[in-house]
Design a protein around this motif. Sequence first.
Motif, PDB file in Angstrom:
ATOM      1  N   ALA A 182       5.572  -8.428 -10.055  1.00  0.00           N
ATOM      2  CA  ALA A 182       5.974  -7.844 -11.546  1.00  0.00           C
ATOM      3  C   ALA A 182       6.969  -8.758 -12.106  1.00  0.00           C
ATOM      4  O   ALA A 182       6.968  -8.814 -13.593  1.00  0.00           O
ATOM      5  CB  ALA A 182       6.363  -6.446 -11.360  1.00  0.00           C
ATOM      6  N   THR A 183       7.741  -9.434 -11.507  1.00  0.00           N
ATOM      7  CA  THR A 183       8.996 -10.213 -11.771  1.00  0.00           C
ATOM      8  C   THR A 183       9.376 -11.260 -10.890  1.00  0.00           C
ATOM      9  O   THR A 183       9.422 -10.939  -9.762  1.00  0.00           O
ATOM     10  CB  THR A 183      10.139  -9.365 -12.049  1.00  0.00           C
ATOM     11  N   THR A 184       9.059 -12.534 -11.066  1.00  0.00           N
ATOM     12  CA  THR A 184       9.213 -13.711 -10.242  1.00  0.00           C
ATOM     13  C   THR A 184      10.916 -13.903 -10.071  1.00  0.00           C
ATOM     14  O   THR A 184      11.437 -13.454 -10.864  1.00  0.00           O
ATOM     15  CB  THR A 184       8.579 -14.849 -10.806  1.00  0.00           C
ATOM     16  N   PRO A 185      11.044 -14.475  -9.047  1.00  0.00           N
ATOM     17  CA  PRO A 185      12.488 -15.039  -8.584  1.00  0.00           C
ATOM     18  C   PRO A 185      13.032 -15.764 -10.003  1.00  0.00           C
ATOM     19  O   PRO A 185      14.106 -15.691 -10.240  1.00  0.00           O
ATOM     20  CB  PRO A 185      12.418 -15.663  -7.497  1.00  0.00           C
ATOM     21  N   ALA A 186      12.108 -16.598 -10.483  1.00  0.00           N
ATOM     22  CA  ALA A 186      12.690 -17.197 -11.690  1.00  0.00           C
ATOM     23  C   ALA A 186      13.078 -16.408 -12.914  1.00  0.00           C
ATOM     24  O   ALA A 186      13.765 -16.775 -13.632  1.00  0.00           O
ATOM     25  CB  ALA A 186      11.623 -18.489 -12.115  1.00  0.00           C
ATOM     26  N   ARG A 187      12.386 -15.454 -12.840  1.00  0.00           N
ATOM     27  CA  ARG A 187      12.818 -14.516 -14.141  1.00  0.00           C
ATOM     28  C   ARG A 187      13.814 -13.534 -13.759  1.00  0.00           C
ATOM     29  O   ARG A 187      14.526 -12.831 -14.586  1.00  0.00           O
ATOM     30  CB  ARG A 187      11.470 -13.834 -14.523  1.00  0.00           C
ATOM     31  N   ALA A 188      14.233 -13.291 -12.590  1.00  0.00           N
ATOM     32  CA  ALA A 188      14.962 -12.335 -12.225  1.00  0.00           C
ATOM     33  C   ALA A 188      16.512 -12.363 -12.879  1.00  0.00           C
ATOM     34  O   ALA A 188      17.161 -11.470 -13.190  1.00  0.00           O
ATOM     35  CB  ALA A 188      15.067 -12.136 -10.745  1.00  0.00           C
TER      36      ALA A 188
END
Length: 95
Positions: A17-23
Motif C-alpha cells: 500500500a505504501t513503499t518505503p520510498a513514500r513513507a
Amino acid sequence: MKIGIPREIKNPEYRVATTPARAPELISPGHEVSVESGTCRGSSCDDADYLRSGATIMDSADNVWGTAELLFEVKEPIAEDGRADFCPVPKEARA
C-alpha cells in the motif's frame, strides 16, 4: 495520525500500500507509520527499507490494526484476516 500498513494476504497479492520510498512523505508532516513485518515479501523491498525510511515495524497484523487510526491496504480485508466486517465495501461486492 497513526497510519498502519498490514501485509496483504489475499492471494496472489504482492503489491504494498505504501513503499518505503513514500513513507517519509507520510511521516514528515508528523504522522506515525507502522508496517507489519514481511509486508514486502514478494516485492522489491524489505523491513530494513521501512526502518530506514522512519517507519516502525510491528510483528503482527493485530498490532498494526490495534494501534492504527488509518489503515492503508491494496485490497479489501477478507475473512482470513478476521476483520472483513470492518470493511466499507459491501459484503456482496467482495470477491
